[in-house]
Every structure is written in C-alpha cells, then in structure tokens.
Design a protein around this motif. Structure first.
Motif, PDB file in Angstrom:
ATOM      1  N   THR A 115       0.812  -1.218   0.000  1.00 58.80           N
ATOM      2  CA  THR A 115       0.000   0.000   0.000  1.00 58.80           C
ATOM      3  C   THR A 115       0.842   1.263   0.000  1.00 58.80           C
ATOM      4  O   THR A 115       0.315   2.361   0.107  1.00 58.80           O
ATOM      5  CB  THR A 115      -0.925   0.024   1.235  1.00 58.80           C
ATOM      6  OG1 THR A 115      -0.112  -0.016   2.412  1.00 58.80           O
ATOM      7  CG2 THR A 115      -1.892  -1.137   1.229  1.00 58.80           C
ATOM      8  N   HIS A 116       2.143   1.149  -0.119  1.00 60.59           N
ATOM      9  CA  HIS A 116       3.024   2.317  -0.085  1.00 60.59           C
ATOM     10  C   HIS A 116       3.284   2.862  -1.485  1.00 60.59           C
ATOM     11  O   HIS A 116       3.182   2.151  -2.473  1.00 60.59           O
ATOM     12  CB  HIS A 116       4.368   1.943   0.564  1.00 60.59           C
ATOM     13  CG  HIS A 116       4.221   1.471   1.971  1.00 60.59           C
ATOM     14  ND1 HIS A 116       3.933   2.326   2.995  1.00 60.59           N
ATOM     15  CD2 HIS A 116       4.285   0.244   2.509  1.00 60.59           C
ATOM     16  CE1 HIS A 116       3.834   1.642   4.121  1.00 60.59           C
ATOM     17  NE2 HIS A 116       4.049   0.365   3.849  1.00 60.59           N
ATOM     18  N   GLY A 117       3.622   4.151  -1.548  1.00 65.59           N
ATOM     19  CA  GLY A 117       4.057   4.747  -2.806  1.00 65.59           C
ATOM     20  C   GLY A 117       2.960   5.324  -3.658  1.00 65.59           C
ATOM     21  O   GLY A 117       3.210   5.727  -4.788  1.00 65.59           O
ATOM     22  N   ARG A 118       1.740   5.431  -3.130  1.00 67.28           N
ATOM     23  CA  ARG A 118       0.631   5.921  -3.938  1.00 67.28           C
ATOM     24  C   ARG A 118       0.149   7.312  -3.535  1.00 67.28           C
ATOM     25  O   ARG A 118      -0.709   7.885  -4.181  1.00 67.28           O
ATOM     26  CB  ARG A 118      -0.526   4.937  -3.868  1.00 67.28           C
ATOM     27  CG  ARG A 118      -0.207   3.640  -4.569  1.00 67.28           C
ATOM     28  CD  ARG A 118      -1.235   2.561  -4.263  1.00 67.28           C
ATOM     29  NE  ARG A 118      -1.008   1.359  -5.046  1.00 67.28           N
ATOM     30  CZ  ARG A 118      -0.078   0.462  -4.803  1.00 67.28           C
ATOM     31  NH1 ARG A 118       0.745   0.623  -3.793  1.00 67.28           N
ATOM     32  NH2 ARG A 118       0.067  -0.610  -5.561  1.00 67.28           N
ATOM     33  N   GLY A 119       0.684   7.869  -2.461  1.00 66.55           N
ATOM     34  CA  GLY A 119       0.187   9.136  -1.924  1.00 66.55           C
ATOM     35  C   GLY A 119       0.252  10.286  -2.903  1.00 66.55           C
ATOM     36  O   GLY A 119      -0.740  10.977  -3.132  1.00 66.55           O
ATOM     37  N   LEU A 120       1.409  10.520  -3.508  1.00 68.99           N
ATOM     38  CA  LEU A 120       1.530  11.639  -4.436  1.00 68.99           C
ATOM     39  C   LEU A 120       0.762  11.391  -5.729  1.00 68.99           C
ATOM     40  O   LEU A 120       0.314  12.337  -6.368  1.00 68.99           O
ATOM     41  CB  LEU A 120       3.002  11.941  -4.736  1.00 68.99           C
ATOM     42  CG  LEU A 120       3.764  12.599  -3.586  1.00 68.99           C
ATOM     43  CD1 LEU A 120       5.218  12.845  -3.991  1.00 68.99           C
ATOM     44  CD2 LEU A 120       3.111  13.880  -3.126  1.00 68.99           C
ATOM     45  N   ILE A 121       0.590  10.131  -6.092  1.00 65.51           N
ATOM     46  CA  ILE A 121      -0.230   9.834  -7.271  1.00 65.51           C
ATOM     47  C   ILE A 121      -1.678  10.208  -6.999  1.00 65.51           C
ATOM     48  O   ILE A 121      -2.362  10.766  -7.858  1.00 65.51           O
ATOM     49  CB  ILE A 121      -0.087   8.355  -7.686  1.00 65.51           C
ATOM     50  CG1 ILE A 121       1.320   8.127  -8.219  1.00 65.51           C
ATOM     51  CG2 ILE A 121      -1.142   7.967  -8.710  1.00 65.51           C
ATOM     52  CD1 ILE A 121       1.662   6.698  -8.525  1.00 65.51           C
ATOM     53  N   LEU A 122      -2.159   9.932  -5.779  1.00 65.94           N
ATOM     54  CA  LEU A 122      -3.504  10.366  -5.397  1.00 65.94           C
ATOM     55  C   LEU A 122      -3.618  11.885  -5.429  1.00 65.94           C
ATOM     56  O   LEU A 122      -4.594  12.436  -5.938  1.00 65.94           O
ATOM     57  CB  LEU A 122      -3.861   9.857  -3.997  1.00 65.94           C
ATOM     58  CG  LEU A 122      -4.205   8.388  -3.881  1.00 65.94           C
ATOM     59  CD1 LEU A 122      -4.320   7.993  -2.410  1.00 65.94           C
ATOM     60  CD2 LEU A 122      -5.495   8.084  -4.609  1.00 65.94           C
ATOM     61  N   VAL A 123      -2.631  12.556  -4.884  1.00 68.56           N
ATOM     62  CA  VAL A 123      -2.647  14.019  -4.878  1.00 68.56           C
ATOM     63  C   VAL A 123      -2.667  14.541  -6.315  1.00 68.56           C
ATOM     64  O   VAL A 123      -3.486  15.401  -6.660  1.00 68.56           O
ATOM     65  CB  VAL A 123      -1.441  14.583  -4.086  1.00 68.56           C
ATOM     66  CG1 VAL A 123      -1.374  16.101  -4.212  1.00 68.56           C
ATOM     67  CG2 VAL A 123      -1.532  14.177  -2.621  1.00 68.56           C
ATOM     68  N   GLN A 124      -1.814  14.002  -7.160  1.00 68.95           N
ATOM     69  CA  GLN A 124      -1.761  14.429  -8.560  1.00 68.95           C
ATOM     70  C   GLN A 124      -3.101  14.176  -9.261  1.00 68.95           C
ATOM     71  O   GLN A 124      -3.562  14.991 -10.051  1.00 68.95           O
ATOM     72  CB  GLN A 124      -0.648  13.703  -9.293  1.00 68.95           C
ATOM     73  CG  GLN A 124      -0.535  14.098 -10.751  1.00 68.95           C
ATOM     74  CD  GLN A 124       0.515  13.290 -11.474  1.00 68.95           C
ATOM     75  OE1 GLN A 124       0.613  12.081 -11.302  1.00 68.95           O
ATOM     76  NE2 GLN A 124       1.311  13.962 -12.281  1.00 68.95           N
ATOM     77  N   SER A 125      -3.729  13.066  -8.959  1.00 72.15           N
ATOM     78  CA  SER A 125      -4.969  12.681  -9.636  1.00 72.15           C
ATOM     79  C   SER A 125      -6.187  13.472  -9.166  1.00 72.15           C
ATOM     80  O   SER A 125      -7.070  13.759  -9.963  1.00 72.15           O
ATOM     81  CB  SER A 125      -5.249  11.194  -9.412  1.00 72.15           C
ATOM     82  OG  SER A 125      -4.215  10.420  -9.950  1.00 72.15           O
ATOM     83  N   LEU A 126      -6.235  13.810  -7.880  1.00 69.75           N
ATOM     84  CA  LEU A 126      -7.457  14.369  -7.319  1.00 69.75           C
ATOM     85  C   LEU A 126      -7.426  15.874  -7.064  1.00 69.75           C
ATOM     86  O   LEU A 126      -8.479  16.504  -6.999  1.00 69.75           O
ATOM     87  CB  LEU A 126      -7.810  13.644  -6.010  1.00 69.75           C
ATOM     88  CG  LEU A 126      -8.096  12.150  -6.161  1.00 69.75           C
ATOM     89  CD1 LEU A 126      -8.279  11.508  -4.787  1.00 69.75           C
ATOM     90  CD2 LEU A 126      -9.314  11.917  -7.045  1.00 69.75           C
ATOM     91  N   ALA A 127      -6.248  16.451  -6.904  1.00 70.00           N
ATOM     92  CA  ALA A 127      -6.156  17.890  -6.628  1.00 70.00           C
ATOM     93  C   ALA A 127      -6.288  18.691  -7.921  1.00 70.00           C
ATOM     94  O   ALA A 127      -5.952  18.210  -8.998  1.00 70.00           O
ATOM     95  CB  ALA A 127      -4.825  18.205  -5.963  1.00 70.00           C
ATOM     96  N   ASP A 128      -6.776  19.919  -7.789  1.00 65.87           N
ATOM     97  CA  ASP A 128      -6.830  20.814  -8.941  1.00 65.87           C
ATOM     98  C   ASP A 128      -5.430  21.291  -9.312  1.00 65.87           C
ATOM     99  O   ASP A 128      -5.147  21.547 -10.476  1.00 65.87           O
ATOM    100  CB  ASP A 128      -7.729  22.012  -8.647  1.00 65.87           C
ATOM    101  CG  ASP A 128      -9.188  21.594  -8.532  1.00 65.87           C
ATOM    102  OD1 ASP A 128      -9.610  20.661  -9.236  1.00 65.87           O
ATOM    103  OD2 ASP A 128      -9.907  22.203  -7.712  1.00 65.87           O
ATOM    104  N   ALA A 129      -4.576  21.436  -8.321  1.00 64.58           N
ATOM    105  CA  ALA A 129      -3.169  21.796  -8.533  1.00 64.58           C
ATOM    106  C   ALA A 129      -2.405  21.315  -7.313  1.00 64.58           C
ATOM    107  O   ALA A 129      -2.981  21.157  -6.236  1.00 64.58           O
ATOM    108  CB  ALA A 129      -3.006  23.306  -8.697  1.00 64.58           C
ATOM    109  N   TRP A 130      -1.111  21.069  -7.495  1.00 65.43           N
ATOM    110  CA  TRP A 130      -0.276  20.655  -6.370  1.00 65.43           C
ATOM    111  C   TRP A 130       1.173  20.929  -6.719  1.00 65.43           C
ATOM    112  O   TRP A 130       1.504  21.201  -7.877  1.00 65.43           O
ATOM    113  CB  TRP A 130      -0.485  19.179  -6.023  1.00 65.43           C
ATOM    114  CG  TRP A 130       0.204  18.223  -6.961  1.00 65.43           C
ATOM    115  CD1 TRP A 130      -0.221  17.865  -8.206  1.00 65.43           C
ATOM    116  CD2 TRP A 130       1.432  17.544  -6.739  1.00 65.43           C
ATOM    117  NE1 TRP A 130       0.678  16.985  -8.779  1.00 65.43           N
ATOM    118  CE2 TRP A 130       1.706  16.774  -7.896  1.00 65.43           C
ATOM    119  CE3 TRP A 130       2.335  17.504  -5.685  1.00 65.43           C
ATOM    120  CZ2 TRP A 130       2.841  15.977  -8.008  1.00 65.43           C
ATOM    121  CZ3 TRP A 130       3.462  16.712  -5.803  1.00 65.43           C
ATOM    122  CH2 TRP A 130       3.696  15.955  -6.954  1.00 65.43           C
ATOM    123  N   GLY A 131       2.033  20.878  -5.721  1.00 63.49           N
ATOM    124  CA  GLY A 131       3.437  21.093  -5.992  1.00 63.49           C
ATOM    125  C   GLY A 131       4.280  21.002  -4.733  1.00 63.49           C
ATOM    126  O   GLY A 131       3.790  20.678  -3.659  1.00 63.49           O
TER     127      GLY A 131
END
Length: 150
Positions: A115-131
């Motif tokens: 279950t590791h390594g998916r956090g930033l992919i979720l952020v990239q997929s669901l946020a309007d913008a991120w960085g």
C-alpha cells in the motif's frame, strides 16, 4: 524546481513567498516527529474547518489528500512538520511543511510496494493543482481544491 501539476493548471513556485491568505479561515497544526496519531487528528481538524466554511459534506477528498501529505511528512522525514489549511472563496489550499531537504519523488508503485508509494499519485490525480515549494530549511508540499470540489 517544483514538481506538481494537474490537468487544470501547472504551478511553479521557486521562492518562499506564499500567497496572501491572511483574511481567510485557517487551520494550523504542528505535527510531532513520527507521531502518526497526528494523521486522524489532522483529518478531524480539517473536517471541522470545512464544516465552519459551510461545506460539511465535501471534505472526503480534502481529508484523503491531507492525510497523504501528513503521513508522508511524518514517515519520510525524522523531523516535525507543520500543517496549514486555508479556505477562501477560491477553494481550499493545504500545505505540509517539513524541515528536511529531501524532495518527494513521484513514481508509479510496483506490486511489491503493497500500500506504499501511492500518496503523491492520489494528490496528482485528485487535486486541482499541487506542488513542492522549497523553503530555506526544508520544503512545503501543497495542493489546491477549487470551491466546488473542496
């Protein structure tokens, strides 16, 4: 250099100059080093902030992304972190600042990662913008959700 983007917009920030959000309701929490009890507390506090903002039923995505950033800061650094969430008419801005120089890497997890390594992919997929914004000491990983999504 900043990583982060969304299908809606790409944002690049290289300095330590946050946008002016001083008049908006804000949540600010210091997160103790490696204290994973802070993750559910951050979710509850964000839910309360959004409830006062008048969007009590729209916090699921915001809570999920916030818990991903908080968890990453607590397990991938050995220092404290600071969570800040600000709401405005434009939406929700959440950032987690840590005091470690190591920058997060976005990568596709393998089957062996569990279950590791998916956090930033979720952020990239669901946020309007991120960085990721560099600070004098450490960095801030952030995301934005528009008013209709937050």
């Amino acid at each position: 250099m900043v990583i982060g983007a969304s299908s809606a917009k790409t944002t690049e920030e290289a300095t330590d100059t946050p946008t002016d959000r001083s008049a908006a309701p804000q949540l600010r929490r210091r997160l103790g080093r490696a204290d994973l009890r802070a993750v559910p507390e951050a979710r509850r506090a964000l839910r309360e902030l959004l409830r006062h903002w008048g969007r009590p039923g729209c916090s699921e995505i915001a809570e999920l992304l916030t818990s991903e950033l908080v968890t990453n800061a607590l397990i991938h650094t050995d220092r404290d972190a600071v969570l800040t969430a600000t709401v405005s008419s434009r939406g929700l801005h959440v950032e987690v600042r840590d005091f470690a120089g190591r920058r997060p890497r976005l990568h596709a997890p393998s089957d062996d990662d569990g279950t590791h390594g998916r956090g930033l992919i979720l952020v990239q997929s669901l946020a309007d913008a991120w960085g990721v914004r560099a600070h004098g000491v450490g960095k801030a990983v952030w995301f934005d959700l528009g008013a209709d999504a937050a």
